[in-house]
Write an enzyme that holds these catalytic residues in place. Structure first.
Site, PDB file in Angstrom:
ATOM      1  N   TYR A   1       0.863  -1.341  -0.132  1.00  0.00           N
ATOM      2  CA  TYR A   1       0.049  -0.018  -0.148  1.00  0.00           C
ATOM      3  C   TYR A   1       0.901   1.310  -0.049  1.00  0.00           C
ATOM      4  CZ  TYR A   1      -3.376   3.290   2.028  1.00  0.00           C
ATOM      5  OH  TYR A   1      -4.201   4.452   2.194  1.00  0.00           O
TER       6      TYR A   1
ATOM      7  N   SER B   1       4.058 -11.228  -0.390  1.00  0.00           N
ATOM      8  CA  SER B   1       3.355 -11.581   0.590  1.00  0.00           C
ATOM      9  C   SER B   1       2.203 -10.953   1.114  1.00  0.00           C
ATOM     10  CB  SER B   1       4.324 -12.001   1.782  1.00  0.00           C
ATOM     11  OG  SER B   1       4.747 -10.698   2.224  1.00  0.00           O
ATOM     12  N   ASN B   2       2.051  -9.618   0.802  1.00  0.00           N
ATOM     13  CA  ASN B   2       0.980  -8.895   1.179  1.00  0.00           C
ATOM     14  C   ASN B   2       0.539  -8.134   0.111  1.00  0.00           C
ATOM     15  OD1 ASN B   2      -1.229  -8.239   2.712  1.00  0.00           O
ATOM     16  ND2 ASN B   2      -0.199  -6.564   3.613  1.00  0.00           N
TER      17      ASN B   2
ATOM     18  N   ASP C   1      12.337 -12.349  -1.533  1.00  0.00           N
ATOM     19  CA  ASP C   1      12.370 -12.137  -0.262  1.00  0.00           C
ATOM     20  C   ASP C   1      13.553 -11.465   0.414  1.00  0.00           C
ATOM     21  OD1 ASP C   1      11.961 -12.211   2.539  1.00  0.00           O
ATOM     22  OD2 ASP C   1      11.388 -14.048   2.727  1.00  0.00           O
TER      23      ASP C   1
ATOM     24  N   PHE D   1      10.248  -0.762   3.174  1.00  0.00           N
ATOM     25  CA  PHE D   1       8.795  -0.982   3.712  1.00  0.00           C
ATOM     26  C   PHE D   1       8.617  -2.423   4.003  1.00  0.00           C
ATOM     27  CE2 PHE D   1       8.595   2.343   0.517  1.00  0.00           C
ATOM     28  CZ  PHE D   1       7.912   3.393   1.170  1.00  0.00           C
TER      29      PHE D   1
ATOM     30  N   SER E   1       6.478   3.719  12.849  1.00  0.00           N
ATOM     31  CA  SER E   1       5.043   3.887  12.951  1.00  0.00           C
ATOM     32  C   SER E   1       5.033   4.805  14.400  1.00  0.00           C
ATOM     33  CB  SER E   1       4.735   2.431  13.224  1.00  0.00           C
ATOM     34  OG  SER E   1       3.295   2.819  13.871  1.00  0.00           O
TER      35      SER E   1
ATOM     36  N   TYR F   1       4.569  -6.025  17.445  1.00  0.00           N
ATOM     37  CA  TYR F   1       4.670  -5.232  16.229  1.00  0.00           C
ATOM     38  C   TYR F   1       5.217  -3.837  16.610  1.00  0.00           C
ATOM     39  CZ  TYR F   1       3.337  -1.641  12.869  1.00  0.00           C
ATOM     40  OH  TYR F   1       3.315  -0.824  11.985  1.00  0.00           O
TER      41      TYR F   1
ATOM     42  N   LYS G   1       9.184  -2.146  15.677  1.00  0.00           N
ATOM     43  CA  LYS G   1       9.635  -0.901  15.129  1.00  0.00           C
ATOM     44  C   LYS G   1      10.499  -0.232  16.244  1.00  0.00           C
ATOM     45  CE  LYS G   1       7.286  -1.240  11.242  1.00  0.00           C
ATOM     46  NZ  LYS G   1       7.819  -1.395   9.944  1.00  0.00           N
TER      47      LYS G   1
ATOM     48  N   PHE H   1       1.816   8.054  10.903  1.00  0.00           N
ATOM     49  CA  PHE H   1       0.533   8.030  11.569  1.00  0.00           C
ATOM     50  C   PHE H   1      -0.580   7.185  10.925  1.00  0.00           C
ATOM     51  CE2 PHE H   1       1.225  10.238  15.631  1.00  0.00           C
ATOM     52  CZ  PHE H   1       2.502  10.723  15.187  1.00  0.00           C
TER      53      PHE H   1
ATOM     54  N   ASN I   1      -7.568  -2.634  10.015  1.00  0.00           N
ATOM     55  CA  ASN I   1      -7.630  -1.029  10.241  1.00  0.00           C
ATOM     56  C   ASN I   1      -8.914  -0.425   9.827  1.00  0.00           C
ATOM     57  OD1 ASN I   1      -4.010  -1.272   9.003  1.00  0.00           O
ATOM     58  ND2 ASN I   1      -4.849  -0.774  11.005  1.00  0.00           N
TER      59      ASN I   1
ATOM     60  N   GLY J   1      -5.346  -2.908  23.789  1.00  0.00           N
ATOM     61  CA  GLY J   1      -3.982  -2.214  23.098  1.00  0.00           C
ATOM     62  C   GLY J   1      -4.201  -0.842  22.479  1.00  0.00           C
TER      63      GLY J   1
HETATM   64  C1  UD1 Z   1      -3.036   0.377  14.122  1.00  0.00           C
HETATM   65  C2  UD1 Z   1      -2.242  -0.246  14.887  1.00  0.00           C
HETATM   66  C3  UD1 Z   1      -0.785   0.293  14.743  1.00  0.00           C
HETATM   67  C4  UD1 Z   1      -0.094   0.295  13.515  1.00  0.00           C
HETATM   68  C5  UD1 Z   1      -1.538   0.930  12.465  1.00  0.00           C
HETATM   69  C6  UD1 Z   1      -0.859   0.765  10.940  1.00  0.00           C
HETATM   70  C7  UD1 Z   1      -3.451  -1.235  16.800  1.00  0.00           C
HETATM   71  C8  UD1 Z   1      -3.720  -1.366  18.100  1.00  0.00           C
HETATM   72  N1  UD1 Z   1      -2.529  -0.429  16.205  1.00  0.00           N
HETATM   73  O1  UD1 Z   1      -3.301   1.708  14.406  1.00  0.00           O
HETATM   74  O2  UD1 Z   1       0.308  -0.074  15.600  1.00  0.00           O
HETATM   75  O3  UD1 Z   1       0.950   1.187  12.977  1.00  0.00           O
HETATM   76  O4  UD1 Z   1      -2.349   0.223  12.692  1.00  0.00           O
HETATM   77  O5  UD1 Z   1      -2.190   1.584  10.163  1.00  0.00           O
HETATM   78  O6  UD1 Z   1      -3.766  -2.161  16.143  1.00  0.00           O
HETATM   79  N2  UD1 Z   1     -11.596   0.890  14.901  1.00  0.00           N
HETATM   80  C9  UD1 Z   1     -12.793   0.757  14.897  1.00  0.00           C
HETATM   81  N3  UD1 Z   1     -13.234  -0.527  14.241  1.00  0.00           N
HETATM   82  C10 UD1 Z   1     -12.764  -0.909  13.403  1.00  0.00           C
HETATM   83  C11 UD1 Z   1     -11.265  -0.645  13.081  1.00  0.00           C
HETATM   84  C12 UD1 Z   1     -10.609   0.089  13.740  1.00  0.00           C
HETATM   85  O7  UD1 Z   1     -13.518   1.270  15.686  1.00  0.00           O
HETATM   86  O8  UD1 Z   1     -13.084  -1.979  12.540  1.00  0.00           O
HETATM   87  C13 UD1 Z   1     -10.952   2.173  15.469  1.00  0.00           C
HETATM   88  C14 UD1 Z   1      -9.798   1.715  16.484  1.00  0.00           C
HETATM   89  O9  UD1 Z   1     -10.305   1.003  17.682  1.00  0.00           O
HETATM   90  C15 UD1 Z   1      -8.932   2.670  16.504  1.00  0.00           C
HETATM   91  C16 UD1 Z   1      -9.429   3.487  15.177  1.00  0.00           C
HETATM   92  O10 UD1 Z   1     -10.138   3.076  14.649  1.00  0.00           O
HETATM   93  O11 UD1 Z   1      -9.352   3.509  17.361  1.00  0.00           O
HETATM   94  C17 UD1 Z   1      -7.991   3.345  14.190  1.00  0.00           C
HETATM   95  O12 UD1 Z   1      -7.874   2.037  14.130  1.00  0.00           O
HETATM   96  P1  UD1 Z   1      -6.913   1.592  13.037  1.00  0.00           P
HETATM   97  O13 UD1 Z   1      -7.054   1.959  11.729  1.00  0.00           O
HETATM   98  O14 UD1 Z   1      -6.552   0.006  13.261  1.00  0.00           O
HETATM   99  O15 UD1 Z   1      -5.260   2.048  13.486  1.00  0.00           O
HETATM  100  P2  UD1 Z   1      -4.648   2.153  14.803  1.00  0.00           P
HETATM  101  O16 UD1 Z   1      -5.229   1.502  15.897  1.00  0.00           O
HETATM  102  O17 UD1 Z   1      -4.410   3.626  14.989  1.00  0.00           O
END
Ligand code: UD1
Length: 444
Positions: free
Chosen positions: A61, A84-85, A118, A158, A202, A249, A253, A278, A299, A397
């Site tokens: 991505y 792989s992804n 790889d 990456f 990250s 993870y 980093k 971010f 995500n 977390g």
């Molecule tokens: C996550 C990772 C972080 C990583 C980043 C990469 C965790 C705890 N952290 O960050 O280490 O560097 O992705 O992009 O996984 N959310 C929902 N519903 C969902 C999915 C997410 O409510 O189905 C909320 C999450 O709780 C969070 C926010 O959306 O509060 C963002 O989530 P996400 O996109 O997974 O990113 P991070 O948690 O910030």
């Protein structure tokens, strides 16, 4: 307001290439004969008069968007990716976008090459890199590293695993790939005298410091002792280390950054930049590149899009009791093309010798926070569709607020974000619409 244009990043550019290649090429060669010693690979040297940026994990991505911005900036690239992804079709799309970009321009499209490999496969990586040793040095035995010079002037790395939940279940897999992999890769690069290295880090390295509620400064997580002026004007000294890392993870980093920092201290020839991402969202405005992971997405944005597309029935909102305006978690969402441009700015700084003490970390974020509900609202606005949501408990977390202080990148890299959350949503919606008709093709 967005001010970027079709010509790519508006932040600093590289100097123009002297002799760019005449065409987009596709010369996959891991299977070709390459000698272990540099001398006999002479006849294989693909473009002896060109310089390259190597992009490890360049079809994922963020990697693919960075490759596109590199090409737009006139850089020849080699991509090393084990798929792989990611998917092979992304490479074809990059070629298409580069060709489109250079159509009707005086400058030809830069060279691009792809190696399906790889990055932890040492002999293959050595074979690939030996193809890029400068001709004058091809007949060295390789005993004296100092005389070797590569046409690869920098590497962007990456190639890491990035699932938090998987890292908790399988930490050794994460430490082996993400941490040992960096050590191995840098050892190889060192033997080829390639010492400009951009590392994908990250915001996760800030751990629970994110919950402090103030925008995160790079000095909140350092690897050597540093003195700095904090947000309240106070002078603070920090010692290397970090607190509140919640998963392997994140630790992988942090460990990688620490190792790279030590490497640069030991050998001042290295120029290493760790970019702390971010929350990247959006995609190239063409709608031809996007986030297309192989596994089940976790995500926020990919999940929202799956709900929008109907492949998931509802979006679970993890927590509505955070200390934020609407109770949902707040993140610093950054358009992936802005993020990609941050890599161009970082490379430029590294090439111009502007990396203090050989190692520097930079936040790549906007400095603006948006909540989970803001994201849902923005996607609904561009799609004119209602996204079904239900509120559930906080995800283990997770932090409540994670927003960058992006000042260091603005001052030292002359880089800042330009695209809004709305633009990110519009672009990703466009990608989704295009993908509906061509998903089969990209996965071929
Ligand atoms: C996550 C990772 C972080 C990583 C980043 C990469 C965790 C705890 N952290 O960050 O280490 O560097 O992705 O992009 O996984 N959310 C929902 N519903 C969902 C999915 C997410 O409510 O189905 C909320 C999450 O709780 C969070 C926010 O959306 O509060 C963002 O989530 P996400 O996109 O997974 O990113 P991070 O948690 O910030």
């Amino acid at each position: 307001m967005d001010s970027s244009t079709d010509s790519g990043c508006s932040s600093p550019r590289f100097s123009p290439q002297l002799s760019p290649s005449s065409s987009v090429s596709e010369l996959s060669s891991p299977g070709t004969e390459i000698s272990t010693l540099f001398c006999s690979s002479f006849t294989n040297l693909p473009y002896p008069d060109q310089q390259f940026i190597a992009v490890v994990g360049g079809l994922g991505y963020i990697g693919s968007h960075t490759c596109l911005e590199l090409l737009k900036a006139g850089e020849n690239i080699i991509i090393i990716d084990n798929l792989s992804n990611s998917f092979r079709g992304v490479y074809d799309r990059l070629g298409l976008l580069s060709k489109r970009h250079y159509e009707g321009r005086k400058q030809d499209a830069p060279t691009m090459r792809f190696y399906e490999a790889d990055y932890r496969d040492e002999s293959t990586i050595r074979h690939i890199l030996s193809d890029y040793v400068k001709p004058a040095q091809l007949c060295t035995t390789g005993d004296d590293d100092s005389v070797i010079s590569s046409t690869i002037k920098g590497v962007i790395h990456f190639g890491a695993y990035k699932s938090v939940s998987e890292s908790i279940q399988n930490p050794l897999k994460y430490y082996a790939n993400n941490v040992a992999g960096v050590i191995e890769l840098c050892s190889i690069l060192q033997s080829f005298n390639i010492k400009t290295f951009i590392f994908s880090s990250s915001a996760t390295v800030y751990g629970s410091l994110a919950n402090s509620g103030v925008p995160l400064k790079e000095e909140y997580c350092t690897h050597q002792t540093e003195t700095f002026i904090d947000h309240d004007g106070g002078i603070r000294t920090v010692f290397g280390g970090c607190t509140g890392l919640t998963n392997p993870y994140g630790r992988s980093k942090w460990m990688s950054e620490a190792i790279l920092s030590d490497l640069a201290l030991a050998d001042p020839e290295w120029n290493i930049i760790a970019l702390r991402y971010f929350n990247p969202v959006g995609c190239d405005e063409s709608g031809l590149l996007g986030e297309d992971p192989r596994g089940v997405p976790t995500n926020l944005m990919p999940v929202v899009l799956n709900v929008l597309a109907g492949s998931l029935p509802v979006l679970d909102i993890f927590g509505t009791d955070y200390p934020t305006s609407d109770g949902t978690a707040v993140r610093d969402f950054i358009h992936v093309s802005d993020l990609a441009c941050g890599h161009i700015a970082a490379l430029t700084a590294a090439f111009n010798g502007r990396v203090p003490r050989g190692f520097r970390t930079y936040n790549l974020g906007s400095g603006m926070g948006s909540s989970v509900l803001d994201v849902v609202g923005a996607v609904e606005a561009v799609s004119s569709a209602k996204i079904p949501v239900r509120t559930v408990d906080r995800r283990e977390g997770d932090v409540g607020i994670c927003v960058a202080m992006p000042e260091r990148a603005e001052v030292e890299l002359d880089w800042r974000t330009e695209k809004s959350l709305e633009t990110s949503c519009r672009d990703i919606y466009n990608f989704l619409e295009k993908q509906k008709s061509s998903l089969a093709a990209i996965r071929s």
